[in-house]
Every structure is written in structure tokens, then in C-alpha cells.
Design an enzyme around this catalytic site. Structure first.
Site, mmCIF file in Angstrom:
data_model
loop_
_atom_site.group_PDB
_atom_site.id
_atom_site.type_symbol
_atom_site.label_atom_id
_atom_site.label_comp_id
_atom_site.label_asym_id
_atom_site.label_seq_id
_atom_site.Cartn_x
_atom_site.Cartn_y
_atom_site.Cartn_z
ATOM 1 N N CYS A 15 16.184 34.661 60.976
ATOM 2 C CA CYS A 15 16.170 34.277 62.382
ATOM 3 C C CYS A 15 15.636 35.437 63.226
ATOM 4 O O CYS A 15 15.992 36.591 63.002
ATOM 5 C CB CYS A 15 17.591 33.915 62.829
ATOM 6 S SG CYS A 15 17.786 33.764 64.620
ATOM 7 N N CYS A 70 16.321 28.537 63.595
ATOM 8 C CA CYS A 70 17.677 28.965 63.246
ATOM 9 C C CYS A 70 18.673 27.859 63.591
ATOM 10 O O CYS A 70 18.698 27.372 64.726
ATOM 11 C CB CYS A 70 18.019 30.242 64.004
ATOM 12 S SG CYS A 70 19.747 30.764 63.814
ATOM 13 N N LYS A 122 40.416 44.679 16.304
ATOM 14 C CA LYS A 122 40.302 45.955 15.592
ATOM 15 C C LYS A 122 41.331 46.015 14.466
ATOM 16 O O LYS A 122 42.426 45.458 14.580
ATOM 17 C CB LYS A 122 40.578 47.130 16.541
ATOM 18 C CG LYS A 122 39.752 47.183 17.804
ATOM 19 C CD LYS A 122 40.262 48.293 18.711
ATOM 20 C CE LYS A 122 39.517 48.345 20.021
ATOM 21 N NZ LYS A 122 40.076 49.357 20.943
ATOM 22 N N LYS A 131 32.581 37.055 21.840
ATOM 23 C CA LYS A 131 32.003 36.751 23.147
ATOM 24 C C LYS A 131 32.222 35.262 23.467
ATOM 25 O O LYS A 131 31.835 34.394 22.676
ATOM 26 C CB LYS A 131 30.506 37.072 23.169
ATOM 27 C CG LYS A 131 30.195 38.558 23.108
ATOM 28 C CD LYS A 131 30.771 39.280 24.307
ATOM 29 C CE LYS A 131 30.327 40.722 24.389
ATOM 30 N NZ LYS A 131 28.951 40.870 24.835
ATOM 31 N N TYR A 153 52.176 58.216 53.437
ATOM 32 C CA TYR A 153 51.184 58.840 52.544
ATOM 33 C C TYR A 153 50.076 59.503 53.367
ATOM 34 O O TYR A 153 49.686 60.650 53.108
ATOM 35 C CB TYR A 153 50.586 57.785 51.611
ATOM 36 C CG TYR A 153 49.616 58.348 50.599
ATOM 37 C CD1 TYR A 153 50.046 58.739 49.328
ATOM 38 C CD2 TYR A 153 48.268 58.492 50.903
ATOM 39 C CE1 TYR A 153 49.161 59.270 48.396
ATOM 40 C CE2 TYR A 153 47.372 59.019 49.978
ATOM 41 C CZ TYR A 153 47.828 59.407 48.729
ATOM 42 O OH TYR A 153 46.938 59.927 47.812
ATOM 43 N N ASP A 154 49.566 58.781 54.369
ATOM 44 C CA ASP A 154 48.481 59.313 55.200
ATOM 45 C C ASP A 154 48.926 60.558 55.960
ATOM 46 O O ASP A 154 48.149 61.509 56.137
ATOM 47 C CB ASP A 154 47.991 58.245 56.184
ATOM 48 C CG ASP A 154 47.256 57.114 55.482
ATOM 49 O OD1 ASP A 154 46.823 57.320 54.333
ATOM 50 O OD2 ASP A 154 47.136 56.024 56.073
ATOM 51 N N TYR A 192 51.547 54.659 55.747
ATOM 52 C CA TYR A 192 51.623 55.578 56.887
ATOM 53 C C TYR A 192 52.154 56.946 56.446
ATOM 54 O O TYR A 192 51.593 57.991 56.801
ATOM 55 C CB TYR A 192 52.508 54.991 57.984
ATOM 56 C CG TYR A 192 52.640 55.893 59.195
ATOM 57 C CD1 TYR A 192 51.617 55.966 60.145
ATOM 58 C CD2 TYR A 192 53.777 56.686 59.374
ATOM 59 C CE1 TYR A 192 51.735 56.806 61.252
ATOM 60 C CE2 TYR A 192 53.894 57.522 60.471
ATOM 61 C CZ TYR A 192 52.868 57.575 61.413
ATOM 62 O OH TYR A 192 52.969 58.403 62.490
ATOM 63 N N LYS A 245 38.305 42.208 26.455
ATOM 64 C CA LYS A 245 37.136 43.091 26.554
ATOM 65 C C LYS A 245 36.704 43.150 28.016
ATOM 66 O O LYS A 245 36.219 42.176 28.576
ATOM 67 C CB LYS A 245 35.981 42.571 25.690
ATOM 68 C CG LYS A 245 34.784 43.512 25.661
ATOM 69 C CD LYS A 245 33.716 43.001 24.706
ATOM 70 C CE LYS A 245 32.561 43.983 24.625
ATOM 71 N NZ LYS A 245 31.901 44.191 25.921
#
Length: 657
Positions: free
Chosen positions: A418, A400, A282, A306, A34-35, A32, A111
Site C-alpha cells: 500500500c 489497499c 540409543k 523421522k 529481580y530487576d 520487579y 528429537k
């Protein structure tokens, strides 16, 4: 405090609050407050637009839609990684590194399965962001990246130039919510978060991208003028100090440790907010990386492990059918609970009848399940050797399961839908669409109000809106007497919208605004339209055979007849509105391009059509005029090439007068 000082103070406070919330996950301000501060900043910027700065939090909601993305050549190539799929291949990689280097230390990190981008900063200010593309040339998606709250617009260090590389992704919880919305709207769900992120980041309209709530994790320092580092770890610490969200990593020494960490990360995949499709290994030392070098495609000093998709068998207990808000029937298979990729799975989507037939899935079968993109459970195959005797092929119902109305196949032959105009499963969407601005335009009757009306049993069809009382509406949350009175007045005013708006509001398959206008002009009244044969409908311009069949089926449905009867009882106008501003544009085709200030595209097109003209989306030799607003692109260039007159917005407005 003068307005300039106040604007700067508000920007600083809001940017710090955003950093705490989106990067540190340590909010220091409630929504609130923030807004309220953001609204004050918006007011000041509206009054003093010359003081708007690129780092203002108001600039993250998305600006003017683009006509295309421009190409960007990467100053530092965005290389890809060599994939490996087994512990043995990890050991081989480590052996190569140890043979080339005296001592070696590694970095291992999850990853992220997203879209790789480069972010460039000049003197601490974000100036450009581009997709990876082929590694050397990508697409400029700067405006879309500005909508990602975890990307800082300014940095504490004002280096002459800094480029970082990150992975844009759609958080899992956002992905699930988006797919539910797409299914409710009859749109195909995204297959996985990566597809959703890529599709969102490449939207030409940044406002659409902003609504997708994308996030990013930065994992590499590409360039830092005026700074030197010895290791990857040092660069990541520096990047984090500049306000970026980074990917957690560990420093390790041996192949055995690498494989253990890869296994650990794989077991914790479901704990990350992003979809994770592997682990990256890495060499940590930057000087060692220079010694090892790269191939033409990827560095020799890194690999991407992976994970194989996890699969589990389970027995089919039942096949059930759900009806979405657009009437699409979606079959789901109910299975015995099975643990899969970190969660317990009890059902999986079967998409449509074609998918069921292709896999030949039957109740009682043993099926193999996996998670598509590690998110959505899906049936991979049927173990037919385990099929019980007497198992029968499954067919979706002809009616349906919610309202009993007939179902029809979509024109592409995949989905069943439907046809019930009063189907409870579609009620919320039908009501929201009926009251929307381009349909009956009932102010104050948005989705939240419609949900309350349904939950309280006050409406079962759109026609019931016209029988609501002020007292009933005043009892809704956040409504009150004044709002209730305004809503009743707005509902009453909508009765006079005319036939073309009503036809669009009814949600007849393939009858949009254009078709509604055409049908209203052709028949003049709903009663006349109701008597038209399929052949007569097909003969009308802009109404093809498929659309004509949909219209006729809708008109013949008992639920549709009941709905129309109730709308007539409420006094809703069933005749075409006879409104015209003349024929000054008769025979002329206009093309609108760029951002207009005085009109929306729809408003400008409506003004053209009201004067006998036509609004087109593409420029050709038959185009009479091109109306060009700000940031006009390829359409303006083509108009100039063809010698077609180009109007400014002011000149267009003068023509209207």
C-alpha cells in the site's frame, strides 16, 4: 558489607533466581525484585569494572559485535544419526543390536529440531561454545551462547574439563511472536523455528541474539575428566545435577516398546516447547556402545526416527487480504476447520500473488494442508478434480483494502504494498518510525505511547502529534503531568530537525538516512522536491530509477499531500538545515572497525560527513584512514596489509578537534 562482598552476594542470588526460573520452571522471585537487584549489580560493576566476572548475569545481554566467527576443532566429534522412517526399520535396528549384544536396553527421547552445539567448561567455568559444523570443526559462538539464560556459566562440580552437547532452539511462543514482528515490519517470516534459531545463533552481534530468547536442551555428555559412568541415563542425571535442562527419556527393552513410545511421543509433539522432528533411539549402556562402534559418519548404536508430515484436506471458504504495518498485502486462505498436528487450523498464509498463481488456488477448492516445520499451516496442493464448476482465479486487489490507496509491487516483484501515507494499518509503525532517534527524534514517544494514542483516537497521522496537548498526554498510562510537559516540548523541538530528517521520517519507500540527506542537499526545500520529475530524481547520485519512481508516487498520492499540508500547518520545518563543520576531510574515505567508546558508529560517520568526508564499510586502496576500536578484526588486518594509516579512537577525536 564491602562492594566486593555485595557484588558476589548479588551474583549468587541472581544466578540462583535465574536457575529456578529458566531451568527448574519454579520461580522464587518476582520480576520487579529481580530487576532491582540486577540494576544494583550493574551500578556496582560500572563503578568497579575490574570486578566483573564471566558468570555475572549482566554478561548475558550480549557484548561487542564480532566481524566473523573463528573455527573450533571439536575434541570429541559431534556425530550425526542415521534416519529411519518406519516401524519396520526400528525393528531391524533392534534386531541388529540384539544379535551383537547378549542383552540390550534402549533409551528413547524426543528429537529437538534445532542447532546442535558443544559447551565446554574448565574447572566448572563456561569457556567456549561451538556449533556442530561438519561434526569435527564448528564455529565459535561463545558470546551468543552466553545470552541463553538456561546455560549455566558455572557448575557445582569443578571438573578439570567437561563438554556437553545440546540442541539450541527457539521456543514456539517466541517463534510466533518473532514472525508476527517480522511480518509487521515487512520482513519475510522464518519458515520454521530451526531456521530462526540457526539465524539467531549465527548473528555477529550478540545483542541481537539476546533479543531472540533462545533456549537449549542438553542431551549428551561428550567428555568428563575425572568421572566415569556406566549408562546414558547416569550421564543425563549427572548433567541435570549440574544445572542443565535435559531432554526427557525412557528406558525400554524391545522393538515393540520402542515403536509404542515413538508413537506416543509423536502424538504429544504439540505439548513440547520446542519443535520436534523425530525420536532418538540409543543403546543405553556406554560399554555396549563401544562394542557396536560407529561408521565414518554416525554411530551404529543409535537411530533417529523421522515422523512423516501430517496432511489433511479442507475446503477453501474465502481468500482474505491483511495489510501489515509496512503496507505489505498478505493473502490468507480461510478453510473449514480441520485438526492438524495437534491443533485446529482455520486459515493458512498464501504469501503473495505468485504463490496463488503457482498453486492455482480458488475459492471453493479442496486443498491439502500441512504444517511447515510442524508450526505454520501451509497449502501443499489443490485437489483440482474436486474443483466446483465456476470457480474463478483469484487476483489481489489494485487498491489497499484498508485505506483505498493504490498498491505497487516491490522491486523484486513478489509483494504488493500500500502506498498510503495515512493508511490506518500502517499507523503504529509509521508513528514509531517518525518519532525515532534517527528521524524526528521525539524523546518519550516510543511504541507503547504511540499505541495508546492510536487506541484513544488521538492521532490518525504523524502530523497529529504536533496538535497534542499536555492534558491529552497526561491522561495516558504512566505519563503524568511532568512527562506530558516534556513530551510536548520534545514534539515542538522536533519541528526544527530539517528536511533531511523529515524525508527519512516520512517513510518513503527506499528513502533512508543517506537518500534523505542527498535529496535535502540537492533541492533545499520540500516544495522544490515536490516539483521534481522522475527523470530529475533519477539523475541524482544515490537515487536510482526504482527509488525515483517510489518518491514520485509518494509525492503524487492524495494522502501524502494531506499529510504534508498538516505538517506545514503545524509549523514543521520543510527546508534543509545548513550545518557544516568545514571541509577538513574533503575527498577522504574513513572506515570504522571494532568497538568505539566515545562514539557510536553512526555518530562517528556523521562527524566525518559533516567535515566533507565519507564513511565506508569496506577497506580499499582508496581508504584514507581506518579508525580501529577494541576487538577490531579483518578490516584492521586488511588496512595493515595495504599500508593504510590506522587511527586509535583518541587520534580520531584529536583530528576532529
Amino acid at each position: 558489607m564491602d562492594y566486593k562482598s555485595e557484588m558476589k552476594t548479588l551474583r549468587d542470588i541472581l544466578n540462583e533466581a535465574g536457575y529456578r526460573y529458566y531451568v527448574l520452571d519454579d520461580p522464587t522471585m518476582d520480576d520487579y525484585r529481580y530487576d532491582q537487584l540486577l540494576r544494583r549489580l550493574e551500578e556496582l560493576e560500572a563503578a568497579h569494572p575490574e570486578e566483573i566476572t564471566p558468570d555475572s548475569p549482566t554478561q548475558r545481554v550480549g557484548g561487542t559485535a564480532l566481524e566473523s566467527f573463528t573455527q573450533v576443532e571439536h575434541s570429541v566429534p559431534l556425530e550425526s544419526l542415521q534416519d529411519v522412517f518406519s516401524p519396520e526399520e526400528v525393528e531391524e535396528f533392534a534386531q541388529r543390536m540384539e544379535e551383537a549384544l547378549e542383552t540390550v536396553r534402549y533409551s528413547v527421547e524426543p528429537k529437538v529440531d534445532g542447532l546442535s552445539v558443544a559447551l565446554e567448561y574448565r574447572d566448572g567455568l563456561f569457556v567456549q561454545g561451538a556449533t556442530r559444523g561438519d561434526g569435527r570443526t564448528g564455529e565459535d559462538v561463545t558470546e551468543n551462547l552466553r545470552t541463553i539464560k538456561s546455560i549455566p556459566m558455572t557448575l557445582p562440580d569443578k571438573l578439570p574439563r567437561l563438554i556437553v552437547r545440546g540442541e539450541v532452539f527457539m521456543p514456539k511462543n517466541v517463534f510466533h511472536k518473532l514472525n508476527r514482528q517480522r511480518e509487521d515490519n515487512g520482513e519475510p517470516p522464518f519458515a520454521n523455528p530451526r531456521n530462526a534459531a540457526a539465524g539467531s545463533l549465527r548473528q555477529l552481534d550478540p545483542k541481537i541474539c539476546a533479543k531472540r530468547l533462545l533456549d537449549i536442551r542438553v542431551f549428551n555428555l561428550q567428555l568428563a575428566e575425572g568421572k566415569t559412568f556406566a549408562t546414558h541415563t547416569e550421564t543425563i542425571c549427572y548433567i541435570a545435577s549440574q544445572g542443565f535442562q535435559t531432554i526427557p527419556h525412557k528406558e525400554l527393552n524391545t522393538a515393540e516398546e520402542l515403536n509404542a513410545e515413538i508413537t506416543r511421543l509423536g502424538e504429544k509433539r504439540d505439548e513440547f516447547p520446542f519443535d520436534m522432528d523425530g525420536a532418538v533411539v540409543k543403546v543405553n549402556s556406554l560399554s555396549d556402545r563401544s562394542v557396536i562402534g560407529s561408521t565414518a559418519k554416525c554411530p551404529r548404536w543409535a537411530i533417529a526416527y523421522k515422523y512423516p508430515p501430517e496432511r489433511r484436506p479442507s475446503r477453501v471458504l474465502d481468500i482474505v487480504v491483511q495489510v501489515g504495518r509496512t503496507g505489505v498485502l498478505t493473502p490468507k486462505v480461510v478453510v473449514e476447520p480441520v485438526r492438524l498436528a495437534g491443533t485446529t487450523v482455520t486459515n493458512a498464509t498464501l504469501h503473495n500473488q505468485d504463490f496463488i498463481d503457482e498453486k492455482d488456488i480458488r475459492v471453493g477448492d479442496t486443498v491439502v494442508l500441512q504444517k511447515a516445520g510442524e508450526i505454520i499451516p501451509e497449502v501443499v496442493e489443490v485437489c483440482k478434480e474436486l474443483r466446483p464448476e465456476g470457480a474463478r482465479p483469484y487476483r489481489l486487489p489494485d487498491a489497499c483494502p484498508v485505506c483505498g490507496a493504490a498498491v505497487v509491487r516491490d522491486e523484486d516483484g513478489a509483494a504488493l504494498r500500500c502506498t498510503g501515507a495515512e493508511c490506518p494499518a500502517q499507523l503504529h509503525r509509521n508513528l514509531t518510525h517518525f518519532a525515532s532517534r534517527d528521524a524526528m527524534d521525539i524523546d518519550g514517544m516510543g511504541p507503547a505511547v504511540m499505541r495508546q494514542l492510536i487506541d484513544k483516537g488521538l492521532v490518525r497521522t504523524p502530523a497529529d502529534l504536533y496538535f497534542l496537548t499536555e492534558n491529552q498526554l497526561a491522561e495516558l498510562e504512566r505519563m503524568g503531568k511532568k512527562s506530558a510537559r516534556n513530551a510536548v516540548e520534545a514534539i515542538a523541538a522536533s519541528k526544527e530537525r530539517g528536511l533531511e530528517r523529515l524525508l527519512y521520517a516520512l517513510g518513503i519507500r527506499q528513502v533512508g538516512q543517506k537518500a534523505g540527506k542527498t535529496l535535502a542537499a540537492q533541492f533545499g526545500s520540500f516544495d522544490a522536491l515536490a516539483q521534481a520529475t522522475e527523470e530529475e530524481l533519477t539523475a541524482i547520485d544515490d537515487v536510482g530509477g526504482i527509488t525515483a519512481a517510489y518518491i514520485r508516487k509518494w509525492l503524487d498520492s492524495p494522502q501524502s499531500r494531506h499529510l504534508i499540508s498538516r505538517l506545514k500547518e503545524a509549523g514543521v520545518c520543510m527546508d534543509a538545515a545548513r550545518q557544516s563543520a568545514g571541509e577538513q576531510f574533503k575527498g577522504m574515505t574513513f572506515v570504522l572497525t571494532g568497538a568505539l567508546e566515545k562514539f557510536t558508529r553512526d555518530e562517528a560517520a556523521a562527524l566525518i560527513e559533516a567535515r566533507g568526508g565519507k564513511a565506508s564499510g569496506s577497506v580499499s586502496k582508496k581508504t584514507a584512514y581506518v579508525v580501529a576500536g577494541e576487538n577490531a578484526g579483518s578490516k584492521l588486518r586488511k588496512a595493515n596489509e595495504l599500508g593504510i594509516p590506522v587511527l586509535t579512537e583518541e587520534e580520531f577525536a584529536a583530528m576532529l578537534e
